[in-house]
Design an enzyme around this catalytic site. Structure first.
Site, PDB file in Angstrom:
ATOM      1  N   ARG A 312       0.854  -1.199   0.000  1.00 19.31           N
ATOM      2  CA  ARG A 312       0.000   0.000   0.000  1.00 19.31           C
ATOM      3  C   ARG A 312       0.882   1.239   0.000  1.00 19.31           C
ATOM      4  O   ARG A 312       1.644   1.472   0.944  1.00 19.31           O
ATOM      5  CB  ARG A 312      -0.868   0.021   1.262  1.00 19.31           C
ATOM      6  N   ARG A 324      -2.466  11.904   7.395  1.00 11.84           N
ATOM      7  CA  ARG A 324      -3.622  11.135   7.860  1.00 11.84           C
ATOM      8  C   ARG A 324      -3.791  11.288   9.371  1.00 11.84           C
ATOM      9  O   ARG A 324      -4.919  11.351   9.874  1.00 11.84           O
ATOM     10  CB  ARG A 324      -3.470   9.650   7.479  1.00 11.84           C
TER      11      ARG A 324
END
Ligand code: 5GP
Length: 368
Positions: A312, A324
Site C-alpha cells: 500500500r 492522515r
C-alpha cells in the site's frame, strides 16, 4: 423481563391494549360487512389467538378458515415462504378477509395474495393486528390494522421466538439494553481491525466497517450503493442519511448479534448524533467509544512495516502518514468531546502485544 431461549424480552403491550386493538378491527370490519357473510382466513401459526379473540368480538354471521405459511426462522425472515395448509374450497364469489398477526416486510403477504389469484373471490381484504409500517415495502394496502408498531421484534399473543412465547397474554419486545454497541476509533496502524476481529468473536458482535459497507453496496449496485456513488462521482460527500441507511441495513441483517462495533463512522459530531438517533429508534444505544491510542512514531514504524508487506503506497510515505494523523486529530477532537459529555469515551493504550491490548479493551467492556 422474561427470557425465551437466549434472549430477554420486556413488556410492550398489555392484554387490555391488545384487546382494544382487536376490538377496533372487529368494529371496523363489522361496519363494512354487516350485509354479507365474509370468510375470515387466519394465517397460522401466529394468528391463532388474534383470530379467536377477533371472532368473539365480531358481531355478525361469518365463516372462518386457516392457511399456513412459514417464513420466519429465529429473529429474521429467511425469505422462504412455503404453503403448508392450503386455501378453503368454498371461496368463489365470497368476500375473503385475511387475518394476519403481524405484517413486517410484506413478503408473507405477497405470497398470500399470490395464493388467492385465480380463485375468483368477490373481494379480498387484509387485516393485521400489528403493522410495522416503517419497514413494510409491499405494494398492497393493509385494509385494516390494529396497531402500528415500530421496527421491534415482538413476542406473545401467538407470536414466537423460536416457537416459545406464543402462549403469553401480553406482547413483549426484544430487550436490546444488554447489547454491547461500541464505536472504535484509532489512527491508521492503531490495530483497530485486529482488535475488532477479536472482540467480535468474544462477545458475538458484528463488526461494521463503514468503508467495507460502502464498497459492498457500490460493488453490488444496491439502491443505496448507487445513490452513494452518484454523490462520489460528482466529487460530493455522501449525505449522512445515506450512510446511516446503509448501517441500518447492516444492523437489520444481523438481528442475532449481541451488539455492533461501528468502525469508520461517526467521523463528525453531527454523524455521532445521527447514529444516536438511529440507534434510539431501534431501542439501542452506544455503550462505549474506545479510542486505541499510540504514539505517532510507533504508529509510523508499524505502518511502514505494514506498507512493505502489503505494498500500500499510502503506508510507505511518512508525509502521507502524518497527514492522515493530522486529519484524524482534527476530526476526532469534536467527537471525543461529544462522547466525553455522555461519559462514554474511553482511551485505551494501543502499545504492547496484541494480547495485552485485547486485555485492556476487555476491561473497559466488562465494566458494563
Ligand atoms: P413478513 O413476511 O411481512 O416480513 O413477515 C410476516 C411474518 O413474519 C409474520 O407472520 C410473523 O410470523 C413473522 N414476524 C414478523 N415480525 C415479527 C415479530 O416482530 N415477531 C415475531 N415473533 N414474528 C414476526
Amino acid at each position: 423481563m422474561i427470557q425465551l431461549h437466549d434472549k430477554f424480552f420486556k413488556p410492550f403491550l398489555s392484554e387490555k391494549e391488545i384487546q382494544q386493538a382487536v376490538k377496533g378491527i372487529a368494529d371496523r370490519i363489522a361496519a363494512d360487512y354487516a350485509d354479507e357473510t365474509p370468510i375470515f382466513v387466519g394465517v397460522l401459526n401466529g394468528s391463532f389467538m388474534f383470530v379467536s379473540d377477533f371472532l368473539k368480538a365480531y358481531p355478525h354471521p361469518c365463516e372462518v378458515s386457516f392457511v399456513k405459511l412459514s417464513s420466519y426462522q429465529g429473529l429474521t425472515s429467511t425469505g422462504i415462504v412455503e404453503t403448508l395448509l392450503d386455501l378453503p374450497e368454498n371461496i368463489e364469489g365470497r368476500s375473503v378477509i385475511i387475518l394476519e398477526d403481524i405484517i413486517d416486510t410484506g413478503r408473507t403477504l405477497q405470497e398470500l395474495v399470490h395464493l388467492f389469484t385465480n380463485t375468483n373471490v368477490k373481494e379480498f381484504k387484509i387485516a393485521s393486528l400489528f403493522y410495522k409500517s416503517e419497514i413494510y415495502n409491499g405494494e398492497y394496502t393493509i385494509d385494516y390494522f390494529g396497531l402500528e408498531i415500530p421496527d421491534r421484534f415482538i413476542v406473545g399473543y401467538g407470536l414466537d421466538y423460536k416457537e416459545l412465547g406464543r402462549n403469553l397474554k401480553e406482547i413483549y419486545q426484544l430487550n436490546q439494553k444488554h447489547m454491547i454497541n461500541l464505536v472504535l476509533f484509532g489512527k491508521p496502524g492503531a490495530g483497530k481491525g485486529t482488535q475488532a476481529e477479536f472482540l467480535k468473536d468474544k462477545y458475538n458482535l458484528k463488526h461494521i466497517s463503514t468503508g467495507d459497507v460502502f464498497r459492498y453496496n457500490i460493488k453490488n449496485g444496491t439502491e443505496l450503493g448507487t445513490l452513494a456513488k452518484s454523490y462520489i462521482d460528482k466529487g460530493d460527500l455522501v449525505p449522512d442519511e445515506v450512510t446511516i441507511k446503509m448501517l441500518e441495513s447492516e444492523v437489520d441483517k444481523n438481528p442475532d448479534a449481541d451488539g455492533f462495533i461501528f468502525d469508520g463512522f461517526p467521523r463528525t459530531a453531527a454523524q455521532a448524533e445521527a447514529l444516536d438517533n438511529f440507534l434510539e429508534s431501534k431501542d439501542m444505544n452506544v455503550n462505549a467509544t474506545i479510542a486505541l491510542e499510540a504514539n505517532d512514531e510507533v504508529l509510523i514504524a508499524r505502518l511502514l512495516e505494514r506498507g512493505k508487506i502489503s505494498g500500500r503506497t499510502d503506508d510507505q510515505d511518512v508525509d502521507k502518514i502524518r497527514n492522515r494523523f493530522d486529519e484524524y486529530n482534527t476530526k476526532t477532537a469534536p467527537l471525543k468531546e461529544y462522547y466525553e459529555e455522555q461519559h462514554k469515551f474511553h482511551s485505551v493504550n494501543g502499545i504492547g502485544s496484541i494480547a495485552e491490548i485485547t486485555e485492556r479493551l476487555t476491561k473497559v467492556i466488562e465494566q458494563f
